[in-house]
Design an enzyme around this catalytic site. Structure first.
Site, mmCIF file in Angstrom:
data_model
loop_
_atom_site.group_PDB
_atom_site.id
_atom_site.type_symbol
_atom_site.label_atom_id
_atom_site.label_comp_id
_atom_site.label_asym_id
_atom_site.label_seq_id
_atom_site.Cartn_x
_atom_site.Cartn_y
_atom_site.Cartn_z
ATOM 1 N N SER A 104 0.890 -1.177 0.000
ATOM 2 C CA SER A 104 0.000 0.000 0.000
ATOM 3 C C SER A 104 0.918 1.215 0.000
ATOM 4 O O SER A 104 1.428 1.612 1.051
ATOM 5 C CB SER A 104 -0.880 0.023 1.261
ATOM 6 O OG SER A 104 -1.637 -1.148 1.371
ATOM 7 N N LYS A 108 -6.438 2.507 -2.741
ATOM 8 C CA LYS A 108 -6.159 1.800 -1.479
ATOM 9 C C LYS A 108 -6.090 2.792 -0.317
ATOM 10 O O LYS A 108 -6.622 2.533 0.779
ATOM 11 C CB LYS A 108 -4.845 1.032 -1.603
ATOM 12 C CG LYS A 108 -4.373 0.365 -0.325
ATOM 13 C CD LYS A 108 -5.302 -0.741 0.138
ATOM 14 C CE LYS A 108 -4.885 -1.270 1.504
ATOM 15 N NZ LYS A 108 -5.833 -2.254 2.027
ATOM 16 N N LYS A 166 -0.155 5.341 8.135
ATOM 17 C CA LYS A 166 0.521 5.638 6.865
ATOM 18 C C LYS A 166 -0.491 5.775 5.732
ATOM 19 O O LYS A 166 -0.452 6.722 4.940
ATOM 20 C CB LYS A 166 1.540 4.518 6.592
ATOM 21 C CG LYS A 166 2.238 4.512 5.258
ATOM 22 C CD LYS A 166 1.682 3.497 4.276
ATOM 23 C CE LYS A 166 1.687 2.072 4.758
ATOM 24 N NZ LYS A 166 1.107 1.125 3.818
HETATM 25 P P1 NDP Z 1 4.669 -6.554 8.012
HETATM 26 O O1 NDP Z 1 5.196 -5.501 8.925
HETATM 27 O O2 NDP Z 1 4.066 -7.786 8.570
HETATM 28 O O3 NDP Z 1 5.880 -7.028 7.046
HETATM 29 C C1 NDP Z 1 6.732 -6.092 6.452
HETATM 30 C C2 NDP Z 1 7.667 -6.800 5.476
HETATM 31 O O4 NDP Z 1 8.529 -5.805 4.895
HETATM 32 C C3 NDP Z 1 8.585 -7.820 6.163
HETATM 33 O O5 NDP Z 1 8.863 -8.853 5.237
HETATM 34 C C4 NDP Z 1 9.835 -6.987 6.425
HETATM 35 O O6 NDP Z 1 11.013 -7.767 6.520
HETATM 36 C C5 NDP Z 1 9.879 -6.150 5.172
HETATM 37 N N1 NDP Z 1 10.672 -4.935 5.340
HETATM 38 C C6 NDP Z 1 10.495 -3.966 6.268
HETATM 39 N N2 NDP Z 1 11.414 -2.988 6.072
HETATM 40 C C7 NDP Z 1 12.181 -3.364 5.021
HETATM 41 C C8 NDP Z 1 13.289 -2.768 4.342
HETATM 42 N N3 NDP Z 1 13.787 -1.583 4.717
HETATM 43 N N4 NDP Z 1 13.823 -3.434 3.300
HETATM 44 C C9 NDP Z 1 13.326 -4.634 2.911
HETATM 45 N N5 NDP Z 1 12.284 -5.241 3.498
HETATM 46 C C10 NDP Z 1 11.716 -4.611 4.545
HETATM 47 O O7 NDP Z 1 3.704 -5.813 7.011
HETATM 48 P P2 NDP Z 1 2.354 -6.352 6.299
HETATM 49 O O8 NDP Z 1 2.650 -7.619 5.577
HETATM 50 O O9 NDP Z 1 1.240 -6.273 7.274
HETATM 51 O O10 NDP Z 1 2.110 -5.162 5.249
HETATM 52 C C11 NDP Z 1 2.835 -5.058 4.033
HETATM 53 C C12 NDP Z 1 2.100 -4.079 3.134
HETATM 54 O O11 NDP Z 1 0.775 -4.554 2.899
HETATM 55 C C13 NDP Z 1 1.941 -2.675 3.772
HETATM 56 O O12 NDP Z 1 2.042 -1.695 2.778
HETATM 57 C C14 NDP Z 1 0.529 -2.733 4.373
HETATM 58 O O13 NDP Z 1 -0.012 -1.431 4.505
HETATM 59 C C15 NDP Z 1 -0.176 -3.582 3.345
HETATM 60 N N6 NDP Z 1 -1.376 -4.295 3.802
HETATM 61 C C16 NDP Z 1 -1.397 -4.981 5.010
HETATM 62 C C17 NDP Z 1 -2.547 -5.663 5.398
HETATM 63 C C18 NDP Z 1 -2.626 -6.433 6.679
HETATM 64 O O14 NDP Z 1 -3.739 -6.861 7.056
HETATM 65 N N7 NDP Z 1 -1.523 -6.688 7.392
HETATM 66 C C19 NDP Z 1 -3.761 -5.654 4.562
HETATM 67 C C20 NDP Z 1 -3.603 -4.972 3.299
HETATM 68 C C21 NDP Z 1 -2.464 -4.305 2.965
HETATM 69 P P3 NDP Z 1 11.579 -8.320 7.924
HETATM 70 O O15 NDP Z 1 10.991 -9.686 8.091
HETATM 71 O O16 NDP Z 1 13.043 -8.314 7.758
HETATM 72 O O17 NDP Z 1 11.119 -7.346 9.001
#
Ligand code: NDP
Length: 290
Positions: A91, A166, A235
């Protein structure tokens, strides 16, 4: 079809698991042990070096914001083949997504902003709603991939349009959470438990996803399962505000929702589940929504 999946967080893990059941799927995660565990559990292939993803046909990403996606793209894109499609489920920011599409286009890669709705449950079930911005031909090329993760795909417009939809969707989610919490707090004060009020509202015209799902499952139970971080919702509301401002739309309600949600992150910390923002209303009113 060879697929790369970048970002195995709450959403990426189940989406990549479903893809691995159908396609040759390579997974990369910043914390490499998460990718290795995914490979063991779901039959994907873990890679530690982004350039090991060079020969895939489709790159999927699901990272916190467009900033992280761009950082990964700057490393990977020069190695990708001409005509690779990048399906970004983050998102993200509409303008940054347009800039990223232009950069990837200069490397011969077609970028689609394709954020998702439906939460971790929708991701596990392969039943997400996907809103896509970008080129229709590129979208046609990844139809088989989206078929695995989505129950509904809507091509909403040009590059950045998926991100804008979104952001507005999630601003509406935040608005309904705040508004419902205020209403239920007043009803608690009047002697009506939230669980009883929900029976009425959910059979009446005030119902929403917040009242039908989030309040019964997360608030009234006091479980607040952490599947979507409050910081990520804040965000999204901020991105919606930027979209409204860019369009010159006066939006007093969503500006207020943006400020309240940012204040909730300050007070509660960003790592809690998004539904915990109701605690702000509870504290001010001196009630618990049960
Ligand atoms: P999480 O916090 O669970 O996961 C984040 C992911 O991003 C992890 O794999 C993390 O890796 C990685 N990450 C974080 N920082 C970095 C970086 N600097 N470089 C590379 N990788 C990085 O997030 P979600 O899965 O919940 O959300 C992901 C996206 O989806 C967001 O934009 C969110 O708004 C959107 N979303 C979420 C929903 C939900 O219900 N959770 C629903 C719909 C959309 P690491 O394991 O190393 O921390």
């Amino acid at each position: 079809m060879r697929i790369a999946y970048i970002g195995l967080g709450a959403m990426g893990r189940p989406m990549a698991a479903n893809l691995a059941a159908r396609f040759d799927t390579r997974v990369w995660n910043r914390t490499a042990s998460v990718a290795e565990q995914h490979a063991r559990e779901h039959g994907s292939t873990a890679v530690t070096d982004l350039t090991d993803l060079a020969d895939v046909d489709v790159v999927c990403s699901c990272l916190p914001t467009t900033v992280e996606v761009e950082a990964v793209a700057r490393v990977l894109a020069p190695a990708l083949g001409e005509g690779t499609v990048w399906l970004d489920h983050t998102s993200g920011d509409p303008q940054q997504a347009r800039d990223l599409a232009a950069y990837l286009g200069s490397e011969g890669v077609d970028y689609l902003d394709a954020p998702v709705s439906g939460g971790t449950r929708g991701a596990e079930a392969g039943a997400l709603t996907v809103m896509v911005g970008g080129d229709g031909d590129a979208l046609g090329e990844v139809a088989a991939v989206l078929d695995v993760v989505a129950g509904r795909v809507v091509h909403v417009g040009p590059s950045g349009a998926g991100m804008a939809v979104k952001a507005v969707n999630n601003a509406l989610l935040a608005a309904s959470l705040w508004a419902a919490a205020e209403g239920f707090a007043a009803l608690e004060q009047a002697g009506v438990p939230t669980s009883v009020a929900l029976e009425v509202v959910n059979a009446s015209s005030g119902r929403s996803n917040a009242t039908e799902n989030l309040f019964p499952e997360r608030v009234v139970t006091r479980a607040f399962p952490n599947t979507f971080a409050l910081s990520l919702l804040a965000k999204d509301v901020g991105l919606a505000r930027a979209t409204l401002d860019a369009g010159g739309v006066e939006a007093p309600i969503l500006h207020l929702v943006d400020r309240l949600t940012a204040d909730a992150v300050e007070a509660l910390g960003g790592d809690v589940d998004h539904t915990e923002l109701v605690r702000m209303v509870e504290r001010a009113a001196g009630v618990e929504l049960r």
